[in-house]
Structures are given as C-alpha cells and as structure tokens.
Scaffold this motif. Structure first.
Motif, PDB file in Angstrom:
ATOM      1  N   TYR A 155      -5.730 -14.216   2.088  1.00 25.03           N
ATOM      2  CA  TYR A 155      -5.309 -12.855   2.400  1.00 25.03           C
ATOM      3  C   TYR A 155      -6.241 -12.248   3.446  1.00 25.03           C
ATOM      4  CZ  TYR A 155      -2.277 -12.397  -1.805  1.00 25.03           C
ATOM      5  OH  TYR A 155      -1.294 -12.514  -2.749  1.00 25.03           O
ATOM      6  N   PRO A 156      -5.788 -11.185   4.143  1.00 27.57           N
ATOM      7  CA  PRO A 156      -6.701 -10.445   5.014  1.00 27.57           C
ATOM      8  C   PRO A 156      -7.676  -9.614   4.175  1.00 27.57           C
ATOM      9  CG  PRO A 156      -4.589  -9.340   4.922  1.00 27.57           C
ATOM     10  CD  PRO A 156      -4.424 -10.645   4.180  1.00 27.57           C
ATOM     11  N   THR A 157      -8.640  -9.016   4.839  1.00 29.29           N
ATOM     12  CA  THR A 157      -9.549  -8.109   4.134  1.00 29.29           C
ATOM     13  C   THR A 157      -8.948  -6.708   4.125  1.00 29.29           C
ATOM     14  OG1 THR A 157     -10.765  -7.382   6.084  1.00 29.29           O
ATOM     15  CG2 THR A 157     -11.486  -9.436   5.054  1.00 29.29           C
ATOM     16  N   PRO A 158      -9.390  -5.854   3.212  1.00 23.02           N
ATOM     17  CA  PRO A 158      -8.833  -4.495   3.155  1.00 23.02           C
ATOM     18  C   PRO A 158      -9.026  -3.710   4.450  1.00 23.02           C
ATOM     19  CG  PRO A 158     -10.085  -4.981   1.166  1.00 23.02           C
ATOM     20  CD  PRO A 158     -10.352  -6.103   2.114  1.00 23.02           C
ATOM     21  N   ALA A 159     -10.067  -4.041   5.211  1.00 21.51           N
ATOM     22  CA  ALA A 159     -10.353  -3.298   6.438  1.00 21.51           C
ATOM     23  C   ALA A 159      -9.644  -3.868   7.659  1.00 21.51           C
ATOM     24  CB  ALA A 159     -11.859  -3.256   6.693  1.00 21.51           C
ATOM     25  N   ASP A 160      -8.916  -4.958   7.503  1.00 20.45           N
ATOM     26  CA  ASP A 160      -8.220  -5.572   8.630  1.00 20.45           C
ATOM     27  C   ASP A 160      -7.068  -4.685   9.107  1.00 20.45           C
ATOM     28  OD1 ASP A 160      -9.805  -7.757   8.915  1.00 20.45           O
ATOM     29  OD2 ASP A 160      -8.477  -9.165   7.907  1.00 20.45           O
ATOM     30  N   PRO A 161      -6.630  -4.827  10.366  1.00 19.41           N
ATOM     31  CA  PRO A 161      -5.542  -4.017  10.912  1.00 19.41           C
ATOM     32  C   PRO A 161      -4.255  -3.998  10.079  1.00 19.41           C
ATOM     33  CG  PRO A 161      -6.668  -5.106  12.691  1.00 19.41           C
ATOM     34  CD  PRO A 161      -7.279  -5.637  11.430  1.00 19.41           C
ATOM     35  N   PRO A 162      -3.809  -5.113   9.449  1.00 25.97           N
ATOM     36  CA  PRO A 162      -2.574  -5.027   8.669  1.00 25.97           C
ATOM     37  C   PRO A 162      -2.607  -3.954   7.580  1.00 25.97           C
ATOM     38  CG  PRO A 162      -3.073  -7.311   9.084  1.00 25.97           C
ATOM     39  CD  PRO A 162      -4.261  -6.516   9.565  1.00 25.97           C
ATOM     40  N   ALA A 163      -3.695  -3.879   6.825  1.00 23.21           N
ATOM     41  CA  ALA A 163      -3.800  -2.866   5.775  1.00 23.21           C
ATOM     42  C   ALA A 163      -3.860  -1.467   6.374  1.00 23.21           C
ATOM     43  CB  ALA A 163      -5.032  -3.126   4.915  1.00 23.21           C
ATOM     44  N   GLN A 164      -4.526  -1.323   7.520  1.00 24.07           N
ATOM     45  CA  GLN A 164      -4.617  -0.022   8.171  1.00 24.07           C
ATOM     46  C   GLN A 164      -3.246   0.423   8.693  1.00 24.07           C
ATOM     47  OE1 GLN A 164      -7.588   1.709   8.052  1.00 24.07           O
ATOM     48  NE2 GLN A 164      -8.098  -0.052   6.762  1.00 24.07           N
ATOM     49  N   PHE A 165      -2.481  -0.521   9.227  1.00 20.32           N
ATOM     50  CA  PHE A 165      -1.129  -0.193   9.704  1.00 20.32           C
ATOM     51  C   PHE A 165      -0.252   0.249   8.538  1.00 20.32           C
ATOM     52  CE2 PHE A 165       3.263  -1.733  10.395  1.00 20.32           C
ATOM     53  CZ  PHE A 165       3.626  -0.885  11.435  1.00 20.32           C
ATOM     54  N   ALA A 166      -0.339  -0.453   7.431  1.00 23.90           N
ATOM     55  CA  ALA A 166       0.452  -0.082   6.252  1.00 23.90           C
ATOM     56  C   ALA A 166       0.082   1.321   5.778  1.00 23.90           C
ATOM     57  CB  ALA A 166       0.233  -1.099   5.133  1.00 23.90           C
ATOM     58  N   ALA A 167      -1.205   1.642   5.822  1.00 17.95           N
ATOM     59  CA  ALA A 167      -1.646   2.967   5.392  1.00 17.95           C
ATOM     60  C   ALA A 167      -1.082   4.059   6.296  1.00 17.95           C
ATOM     61  CB  ALA A 167      -3.175   3.026   5.368  1.00 17.95           C
ATOM     62  N   VAL A 168      -1.068   3.814   7.596  1.00 21.68           N
ATOM     63  CA  VAL A 168      -0.491   4.770   8.536  1.00 21.68           C
ATOM     64  C   VAL A 168       0.987   4.962   8.238  1.00 21.68           C
ATOM     65  CG1 VAL A 168       0.164   5.103  10.961  1.00 21.68           C
ATOM     66  CG2 VAL A 168      -2.152   4.371  10.386  1.00 21.68           C
ATOM     67  N   LEU A 169       1.691   3.865   8.057  1.00 19.51           N
ATOM     68  CA  LEU A 169       3.125   3.914   7.798  1.00 19.51           C
ATOM     69  C   LEU A 169       3.417   4.716   6.527  1.00 19.51           C
ATOM     70  CD1 LEU A 169       5.327   2.469   9.535  1.00 19.51           C
ATOM     71  CD2 LEU A 169       5.535   0.836   7.663  1.00 19.51           C
ATOM     72  N   HIS A 170       2.662   4.423   5.465  1.00 20.56           N
ATOM     73  CA  HIS A 170       2.913   5.093   4.194  1.00 20.56           C
ATOM     74  C   HIS A 170       2.547   6.571   4.249  1.00 20.56           C
ATOM     75  CE1 HIS A 170       3.631   5.627   0.002  1.00 20.56           C
ATOM     76  NE2 HIS A 170       2.361   5.879  -0.288  1.00 20.56           N
ATOM     77  N   GLN A 171       1.490   6.901   4.983  1.00 25.57           N
ATOM     78  CA  GLN A 171       1.088   8.298   5.091  1.00 25.57           C
ATOM     79  C   GLN A 171       2.183   9.132   5.754  1.00 25.57           C
ATOM     80  OE1 GLN A 171       0.017  10.101   8.123  1.00 25.57           O
ATOM     81  NE2 GLN A 171      -0.326  11.943   6.860  1.00 25.57           N
ATOM     82  N   VAL A 172       2.774   8.582   6.810  1.00 26.02           N
ATOM     83  CA  VAL A 172       3.847   9.303   7.493  1.00 26.02           C
ATOM     84  C   VAL A 172       5.110   9.315   6.640  1.00 26.02           C
ATOM     85  CG1 VAL A 172       5.289   9.366   9.558  1.00 26.02           C
ATOM     86  CG2 VAL A 172       2.880   8.739   9.751  1.00 26.02           C
ATOM     87  N   ALA A 173       5.441   8.176   6.018  1.00 27.83           N
ATOM     88  CA  ALA A 173       6.652   8.088   5.200  1.00 27.83           C
ATOM     89  C   ALA A 173       6.629   9.071   4.035  1.00 27.83           C
ATOM     90  CB  ALA A 173       6.818   6.670   4.671  1.00 27.83           C
ATOM     91  N   GLY A 195      -2.832  -9.161  -0.786  1.00 25.23           N
ATOM     92  CA  GLY A 195      -4.082  -8.830  -1.462  1.00 25.23           C
ATOM     93  C   GLY A 195      -5.226  -8.870  -0.466  1.00 25.23           C
ATOM     94  N   ALA A 196      -6.415  -9.220  -0.939  1.00 25.27           N
ATOM     95  CA  ALA A 196      -7.583  -9.232  -0.056  1.00 25.27           C
ATOM     96  C   ALA A 196      -8.439 -10.458  -0.314  1.00 25.27           C
ATOM     97  CB  ALA A 196      -8.418  -7.964  -0.255  1.00 25.27           C
ATOM     98  N   ASP A 197      -8.678 -11.222   0.740  1.00 27.96           N
ATOM     99  CA  ASP A 197      -9.697 -12.288   0.777  1.00 27.96           C
ATOM    100  C   ASP A 197      -9.374 -13.544  -0.032  1.00 27.96           C
ATOM    101  OD1 ASP A 197     -11.448 -11.144   2.574  1.00 27.96           O
ATOM    102  OD2 ASP A 197     -12.606 -10.105   1.047  1.00 27.96           O
ATOM    103  N   LEU A 198      -8.580 -13.443  -1.088  1.00 27.56           N
ATOM    104  CA  LEU A 198      -8.391 -14.571  -1.997  1.00 27.56           C
ATOM    105  C   LEU A 198      -7.667 -15.740  -1.336  1.00 27.56           C
ATOM    106  CD1 LEU A 198      -7.323 -12.718  -5.272  1.00 27.56           C
ATOM    107  CD2 LEU A 198      -9.567 -13.703  -4.722  1.00 27.56           C
ATOM    108  N   LEU A 199      -7.960 -16.940  -1.801  1.00 29.36           N
ATOM    109  CA  LEU A 199      -7.247 -18.134  -1.353  1.00 29.36           C
ATOM    110  C   LEU A 199      -5.796 -18.049  -1.822  1.00 29.36           C
ATOM    111  CD1 LEU A 199      -7.901 -20.918   0.046  1.00 29.36           C
ATOM    112  CD2 LEU A 199      -7.915 -21.872  -2.268  1.00 29.36           C
TER     113      LEU A 199
END
Length: 561
Positions: A155-173, A195-199
C-alpha cells in the motif's frame, strides 16, 4: 523511507486547491476511506480449536522421502520469465480493446510505473550484454550466491499523494460538492480503499514465487550448509512479511520455521542497519530534496495538456498537476492492491511515459547517481559483502553497519554458500551506486534533464527497483580460458534477471567479459578501493550545501571542498 514519500511535497509547493461552489451530483461519501476487517470481530483462531487439530497431531502424512536439491540456474537451457497474474493489464486512453474488453495494445502500462511497477524480468541486452543470460555460463560451476531483495507490492503511505487526493475529493464532496461526467463519472461514488505500507496479497505472491524460483535455481547450494541458514530483514511489517513469504516459498509452508533463522534489524531512526541505511545518515535529507525538486519541474511539463483535458469532465474542483499526478499513482497502487483501477484509462501512452520519467528523475536524484549521499547509503552493504566474500569479520563500524548484529558470527555468519537479505527500493539503488555497477550500465548516460526525456534513456527505475526487485551476485568457478582449463573464482551481478556489466569497477574493466564475469580477486580489490574512497562522515554529517536539480553528480557523492 521511499521516494514516493517525497512526492507529497507536490501538494505543498504552492498548489492550493481551488473550490468552486456547485450543486453536486457526486455522493457525499466520494473520496472517503473504506476499510475491511478480517477476521470478523470477536472471531479467534482458538474458538473450537479442539475440533481442528494440527496436521502433525493427525499424522498419516503419507510417503515423505525427499529428492535431491535442484540447480536449474545451471541445468536449465533458459531462464523462465515471471508474470503478474492475477492483475489485469491496464488500458490507456488511446488503447483499443478486444471482444472480451482486454487491452489489445502492445504498450504495457505496468512497465511505466517506476518503483511502483510489478517485477518483470529484464533482458541482459538492455544493460549492454546482448549474449548474457542469468544461467550459469558453460564450463562454470556456481559456489555461492548473494541476494538483495526488495519487499513485494505494498500500500502507499498515508502521506502519499493518493491519500491526499482522496481527502481533497471527500472534503469537497461533503461540503460544496462537485459534479463529474464522461471518463471521470466513476469519481461520484469512488472511495479510497487503500491501506498504508502493508504488504499486499499480490506482494505476498511475488515473494512466495520468487522464493520458489530461488529454490529451483539455487537449491543445490543448500548442500554446503552445516547449520541452519540465516536470512536478514528489517522490522517493518512488510519487510517481515516479505521475508516470511519468500522463506515459505523457498523452504516450504510447513517447513520454513524449522529451516531458517530470520535476523530482524530495527527499521527506525536511531538504529543502524545497512538494509535501511538512510536512518543514520543525517544529510540524506539534502539528497531527498532532489526528488521533490525534479518532480516540481517535470510534472508541469508533461501534464500541462492533461489537466485541461480532464478539467472538462469535473466541475467544483479546479484540477492542478498534483491532483493529476495522484491519479496516475492511484492507477498503479489500485491495480496491485485491488487488481484493477479506473484511473489507468484516463491517460495516454505519452502521459504514462511522462509518469515513468518522473520516477526515473526522482530516483536518479534521490538514492541514485545524482544523490550526493547515495554512495554513503550503500557503502555499508558493500562492507558486509566484502566480509562475506573473504570470510573476514568486520573490524570497524563507521557507516550504517550494526556492531551488535554484524559483530556476531551467529547473526552475521561468514561461511554460508547462500546469503539472502530483504531491503527497500532506495537501498538497492544506493548499493548499485556504491558498488559502481550502475556506472557501466544503466547510469552511463549521465545526469537526467528535467525538461525532456532524453533519447535512448537508460536509467529506467522499473528495470532497477520495481516491487520485488532482486539483485543477485553469483560466485562461480570457471576455466581461465578455452585453452586453460584451470578453474578460478569469478563473480557477476544480475539485476532482475538481467546481467549487469562490471566495467564501472576499475579492476574489472580490464577483464570485460560477454557474460559479465569479473575475477573474484579483482572484484574484491575494487570494492575495497571504493570503501577506502568513501568519506562517510563527511557525506552524511558534513556541512556541505545541497546541490540543485539538475546537477552534474554521477557518483553519488557531494562535491568535495
């Protein structure tokens, strides 16, 4: 630590989100995070355990005689290639599809994801050795093998761009709302399922299959052990899971716990380990700035038209290149995690090549030849390698080596015919720099520009550190020549099944070989010279200024005063 952590800088470099009031057609939960829980709450393996006795208690295992160890790396006529089942090959925007909906284009999007790409076998020809094969050359015998293996897909880390993009999307939605149509219509109900970091399950499959493959290729070397082998990994969950999955594939699901010791080094700040060497090199963050700098310069170049095209299909959010770059990352992460991603088909082949190059730039200037701390990060592993090759205990611990673990012949044995270590992408990239094996192959083109993709680009990260990347050192005995049958020891290195020329090592350059072989004595002399030349204290703690990007560094060291 990984380079993808650093691209979060794209979200804080003056790229503010512009929100436009609009009656949304998107669901209020769009962009929210969804998670799964298993086992179900309150369900434990001990419930009703008496009804499910272990197989060892049941008995009746049937006939269990073992056969001899395989050695396909020497006996098979060719090396088998790996696949990415059960992932679906992603389409591009300009793809056509067959009757079953599968992409029919020859371009493989998965090969454009850099360090987020699944492992693919690389042909030696791409490294400049047209006739070389990972199979043992005729007349040679393998005596030892060294494996440096990246963890599998995660998985990506919580600070990676995918999680940040999702947060932006949800905030506006969930406030002003947004509307989407056409190829972006799926965003109206899309949720963030990562999720985050896990295999990942696919990552487990990668490591298990590589363990099976390594047993089939090199299993005969087990005959040389007189005690239980020691494999090494680090303490992060995906690192332990990768080591366990590989070991289960190599030794067997029921047997691995009794047939291998795992030496687990702490993977965190304040602790030394050559398998995560950035933690004890303070200046590493001067080099890490190269990733964000190169991305900030390159992303606007290759994504300029993309933003305008996609903006036509979304109202309520003003897209910028950080959002679009996150969508490309989501294609890669969702594919390896979920098997498919709707984000993949949003981009053209040209845009995927631009994404690929963004990661080539990131690694060149962070962990690669253009990173002024890369050599220092990788040199500790080189010290360990020389100790193993010469069976000489380490006597100084002045880099990322760990005096507790490396100074003990139980946790760091020197007499194994097989060494297996699990590490991170940036460590493999740095080791290649410290050993100078990159100089004679994929890095010989020199510094990468941030304005365009150069012709005949050779530093391609998906060929160097994809998920489950593996760097293999083969120690062999071979005849001196066709006219001299005397056997002498040689070594060569194979990165993701592609043999790497060792001409970047001065002592090996005079012994250039079509199979990538270098006399072991000359190779060890070359490594000792590189160790002696490395000023770890200056590189990691000196007061030098971070170079800009692009820069002229090609040896992974800062400019000397």
């Amino acid at each position: 630590m990984r380079v993808s952590n650093l691209v979060q800088a794209l979200f804080s470099a003056g790229q503010a989100t512009s929100v436009v009031t609009y009656n949304a057609s998107a669901s209020s939960y769009a962009g929210s995070t969804s998670t799964a829980v298993f086992p179900p709450p309150n369900a434990t393996i001990t419930q009703n355990a008496t009804y499910f006795p272990a197989a060892s208690h049941v008995g009746f295992a049937g006939a269990t005689p073992t056969g001899d160890h395989p050695e396909a790396i020497a006996t098979a006529s060719a090396a088998e290639k790996y696949d990415v089942f059960p992932l679906t090959k992603p389409p591009t925007l300009d793809d056509s599809k067959d009757a079953k909906g599968h992409s029919s284009a020859s371009f493989n999007t998965m090969r454009s994801w850099g360090n987020l790409s699944p492992f693919f076998s690389v042909d030696s020809e791409e490294n400049g050795l047209e006739d070389a094969s990972p199979q043992v050359p005729d007349g040679c015998e393998i005596t030892q093998v060294h494996l440096l293996h990246r963890h599998g897909a995660r998985y990506p880390t919580p600070a990676d761009p995918p999680a940040q993009f999702a947060a932006v999307l949800h905030q506006v939605a969930s406030t002003t709302g947004f509307s989407v149509k056409g190829p972006l219509k799926f965003l109206s109900t899309w949720t963030y399922k990562l999720g985050a970091d896990l295999l990942l399950p696919f990552g487990r499959k990668q490591l298990f299959e590589n363990g099976v493959g390594f047993r089939v290729r090199y299993g005969k070397l087990l005959d040389g052990f007189n005690r239980i082998p020691v494999f090494r990994t680090t303490s992060q969950a995906r690192m332990v899971d990768s080591a366990v999955s590989f070991s289960a594939g190599f030794f067997g699901v029921q047997d691995y716990k009794d047939q291998v010791h795992l030496s687990v080094a702490i993977d965190s700040s304040g602790f030394n380990t050559t398998l995560a060497s950035y933690y004890n090199c303070p200046n590493v963050y001067k080099g890490f700035g190269g990733a964000s700098s190169s991305l900030n310069q390159w992303a606007p170049v290759y994504l300029a038209k993309t933003i305008d095209r996609l903006q036509e299909y979304i109202t309520g959010i003003q897209l910028n290149f950080t959002h679009v770059y996150a969508m490309q990352q989501l294609c890669a992460y969702e594919t390896v995690a979920l098997g498919y991603s709707a984000f993949c088909g949003l981009f053209t082949e040209e845009e995927w090549r631009g994404f690929e190059y963004s990661l080539d730039l990131a690694f060149w200037y962070t962990g690669g030849p253009g990173d002024p701390t890369a050599s220092a990060q990788g040199i500790g592993y080189v010290q360990e390698l020389v100790a193993r090759l010469t069976q000489t205990p380490l006597s100084s611990f002045n880099t990322s080596t760990n005096s507790t673990l490396n100074g003990n012949n139980v946790t760091f044995p020197l007499d194994q015919p097989m060494y297996v270590d699990f590490t991170h992408d940036i460590t493999i990239a740095a080791v290649a720099v410290a050993m100078n094996i990159s100089a004679g192959s994929f890095a010989k083109q020199g510094p990468l520009p941030v304005t365009h993709i150069p012709a005949n680009q050779t530093y391609r990260v998906q060929n160097i550190v994809p998920f489950a990347a593996n760097l293999v050192g083969q120690v062999l005995t071979c005849p001196v020549s066709s006219n001299n049958p005397t056997l002498v020891p040689y070594i060569r290195w194979i990165l993701n099944d592609g043999v790497v020329p060792l001409t970047g090592i001065r002592q090996c350059a005079d012994h250039e070989d079509d199979d990538g072989l270098c006399p072991l004595e000359q190779f060890v002399a070359g490594m000792r010279e590189l160790i002696a030349e490395e000023d770890w204290r200056y590189d990691c703690t000196g007061g030098w200024n971070a170079p800009g990007v692009p820069n002229a560094i090609v040896n992974g060291k800062p400019p000397r005063a």
